[in-house]
Design a protein around this motif. Structure first.
Motif, PDB file in Angstrom:
ATOM      1  N   ASN A   1       0.819  -1.211   0.000  1.00 33.34           N
ATOM      2  CA  ASN A   1       0.000   0.000   0.000  1.00 33.34           C
ATOM      3  C   ASN A   1       0.851   1.259   0.000  1.00 33.34           C
ATOM      4  O   ASN A   1       0.456   2.294  -0.547  1.00 33.34           O
ATOM      5  CB  ASN A   1      -0.942  -0.001   1.200  1.00 33.34           C
ATOM      6  N   CYS A   2       2.037   1.175   0.635  1.00 33.26           N
ATOM      7  CA  CYS A   2       2.956   2.320   0.641  1.00 33.26           C
ATOM      8  C   CYS A   2       3.440   2.603  -0.784  1.00 33.26           C
ATOM      9  O   CYS A   2       3.509   3.761  -1.217  1.00 33.26           O
ATOM     10  CB  CYS A   2       4.126   2.024   1.563  1.00 33.26           C
TER      11      CYS A   2
ATOM     12  N   ALA B   1       0.788   4.359  -2.662  1.00 34.17           N
ATOM     13  CA  ALA B   1       0.675   5.771  -2.257  1.00 34.17           C
ATOM     14  C   ALA B   1       1.739   6.636  -2.926  1.00 34.17           C
ATOM     15  O   ALA B   1       1.505   7.807  -3.239  1.00 34.17           O
ATOM     16  CB  ALA B   1       0.775   5.886  -0.738  1.00 34.17           C
TER      17      ALA B   1
ATOM     18  N   GLN C   1      -0.751   7.813   9.370  1.00 33.11           N
ATOM     19  CA  GLN C   1      -2.198   7.842   9.518  1.00 33.11           C
ATOM     20  C   GLN C   1      -2.805   8.208   8.176  1.00 33.11           C
ATOM     21  O   GLN C   1      -2.669   9.340   7.711  1.00 33.11           O
ATOM     22  CB  GLN C   1      -2.600   8.855  10.590  1.00 33.11           C
ATOM     23  N   LEU C   2      -3.446   7.249   7.520  1.00 28.32           N
ATOM     24  CA  LEU C   2      -3.994   7.500   6.191  1.00 28.32           C
ATOM     25  C   LEU C   2      -5.460   7.921   6.291  1.00 28.32           C
ATOM     26  O   LEU C   2      -6.380   7.174   5.999  1.00 28.32           O
ATOM     27  CB  LEU C   2      -3.854   6.243   5.322  1.00 28.32           C
ATOM     28  N   ASN C   3      -5.682   9.159   6.699  1.00 31.36           N
ATOM     29  CA  ASN C   3      -7.035   9.725   6.727  1.00 31.36           C
ATOM     30  C   ASN C   3      -6.915  11.236   6.578  1.00 31.36           C
ATOM     31  O   ASN C   3      -5.887  11.743   6.142  1.00 31.36           O
ATOM     32  CB  ASN C   3      -7.782   9.332   8.013  1.00 31.36           C
ATOM     33  N   ASP C   4      -7.930  11.966   6.965  1.00 32.00           N
ATOM     34  CA  ASP C   4      -7.940  13.410   6.733  1.00 32.00           C
ATOM     35  C   ASP C   4      -7.089  14.202   7.714  1.00 32.00           C
ATOM     36  O   ASP C   4      -6.965  15.417   7.595  1.00 32.00           O
ATOM     37  CB  ASP C   4      -9.384  13.937   6.791  1.00 32.00           C
TER      38      ASP C   4
ATOM     39  N   LYS D   1      -1.757  14.462   3.176  1.00 33.38           N
ATOM     40  CA  LYS D   1      -2.720  13.445   3.575  1.00 33.38           C
ATOM     41  C   LYS D   1      -2.519  12.175   2.745  1.00 33.38           C
ATOM     42  O   LYS D   1      -2.192  12.229   1.567  1.00 33.38           O
ATOM     43  CB  LYS D   1      -4.143  13.962   3.376  1.00 33.38           C
ATOM     44  N   ASN D   2      -2.745  11.051   3.407  1.00 33.55           N
ATOM     45  CA  ASN D   2      -2.739   9.749   2.743  1.00 33.55           C
ATOM     46  C   ASN D   2      -1.389   9.351   2.162  1.00 33.55           C
ATOM     47  O   ASN D   2      -1.316   8.527   1.251  1.00 33.55           O
ATOM     48  CB  ASN D   2      -3.805   9.690   1.649  1.00 33.55           C
TER      49      ASN D   2
ATOM     50  N   ASP E   1     -10.761  -2.435   1.606  1.00 32.68           N
ATOM     51  CA  ASP E   1      -9.391  -2.350   1.103  1.00 32.68           C
ATOM     52  C   ASP E   1      -9.399  -2.699  -0.379  1.00 32.68           C
ATOM     53  O   ASP E   1      -9.710  -3.839  -0.752  1.00 32.68           O
ATOM     54  CB  ASP E   1      -8.491  -3.329   1.870  1.00 32.68           C
TER      55      ASP E   1
END
Length: 340
Positions: free
Chosen positions: A193-194, A197, A214-217, A254-255, A298
């Motif tokens: 996943n990294c 990104a 932290q993958l959120n807002d 973010k993310n 996911d």
């Protein structure tokens, strides 16, 4: 024949005593008496992270990089830190037991550096193998505020979602450099996943790297001047360093997770350069993260998830069990050597 038997006993006794001594670092590393962390925070309380050090140069009070104490003579950090400091080895200063960069701190001490060892395959263009060892000018005495961290051993597994902590004096969300050591709790992100990104950024996530964020807002992670700082997780009663902060692409973004050097890839390299009192290496097994009350789908599920492995490191230290036996054997063999 009796002379040979006595010699064997002497050698066996010494070997067993040394074997017990080799485990002693595990009794010390990763213990933080004042760390009772359960949830995330901002300012670190005094003594929470007794292995975290600040690295700077002579005459500069503010830390340029972070690092971690791994035994009484050595600090682990990033090879990139050596490049950005651009100073001679004898001008490097390491602060231990430090919480505040400005206010007087009765627990703080400092050491200069007599040797720096970069990984020979460090690539500043790709950040691969970004790891370095700093040898202190003199040994430090361990206190409740100055202690070594344990290191993740070869073969350790860091499943996505594993709760981890990063610490440092790097830039905060409001764009300022803090006086007090900062802390933040972030989960491990899988390398797969990294890589997704960072797709299109030119950054390649290798097997020598570990990602967390932290993958959120809400951005939670590392930033400028956090280079070299430790990424740690708790296993039983010990804190174990899993990563070394190497990238700041995630800063305020973010993310995008932060990227760290994967410490478990370098156990042999670290041990090859430290002759006495090897750091305490602990294998990190898979740890089931706390279930998300609001799970999201996911888009890239792992087709071969890592099976659950229970925590087997919460018992007593092996050195406490081996030391009386080895000491008895040593005394017994010594008597034979001297009087028989």
């Amino acid at each position: 024949m009796r002379m040979r038997f006595n010699t064997v006993l002497c050698v066996a006794g010494v070997l067993l005593l040394n074997l017990a001594g080799s485990f002693c670092q595990l009794d010390v590393c990763g213990r933080a008496p004042f760390n009772k962390k359960i949830l995330g925070g901002s300012d670190a309380t005094e003594g929470s992270w007794p292995w975290h050090v600040g690295i700077t140069s002579t005459g500069q009070p503010f830390s340029v990089c972070g690092g971690s104490l791994i035994n009484k003579d050595w600090v682990l950090s990033s090879a990139f830190c050596i490049n950005i400091m651009d100073t001679s080895v004898d001008q490097i200063v390491i602060y231990l037991g430090r919480r505040s960069q400005i206010d007087p701190d009765p627990h703080q001490i400092n050491r200069t550096v007599i040797n720096v060892i970069k990984h020979p395959d460090y690539n500043p263009n790709t950040n691969d193998n970004d790891i370095a060892l700093f040898q202190l000018s003199s040994s430090v005495n361990f206190t409740d505020y100055i202690r070594p961290v344990c290191l993740a051993a070869a073969g350790s597994v860091f499943d996505k979602g594993l709760s981890s902590w990063v610490t440092g004096w790097g830039y905060t969300n409001n764009g300022t450099l803090p006086n007090i050591l900062q802390e933040v709790e972030i989960p491990i992100v899988s390398n797969k996943n990294c890589s997704i990104a960072y797709n299109g950024s030119g950054v390649t996530i290798t097997d020598n790297m570990l990602c967390a964020g932290q993958l959120n807002d809400v951005f939670k992670g590392t930033c400028l001047f956090d280079f070299g700082g430790p990424l740690v997780s708790k296993q039983g009663s010990q804190w174990i360093q899993n990563g070394i902060m190497i990238m700041t692409y995630a800063c305020y973004t973010k993310n995008i997770p932060g990227v760290f050097t994967r410490v478990s890839q370098y156990q042999d390299w670290i041990n090859a350069h430290i002759s006495n009192e090897k750091p305490g290496f602990v294998t990190v097994p898979y740890s089931t993260p706390t279930p998300d009350p609001n799970p999201t789908h996911d888009p890239n599920p792992d087709p071969n998830p890592t099976p659950y492995i229970p925590d087997i490191f919460s018992g007593s230290s092996p050195s406490l069990q081996l030391f009386p036996l080895s000491l008895t054997f040593f005394i017994f063999s010594l008597i034979f050597c001297l009087f028989i």
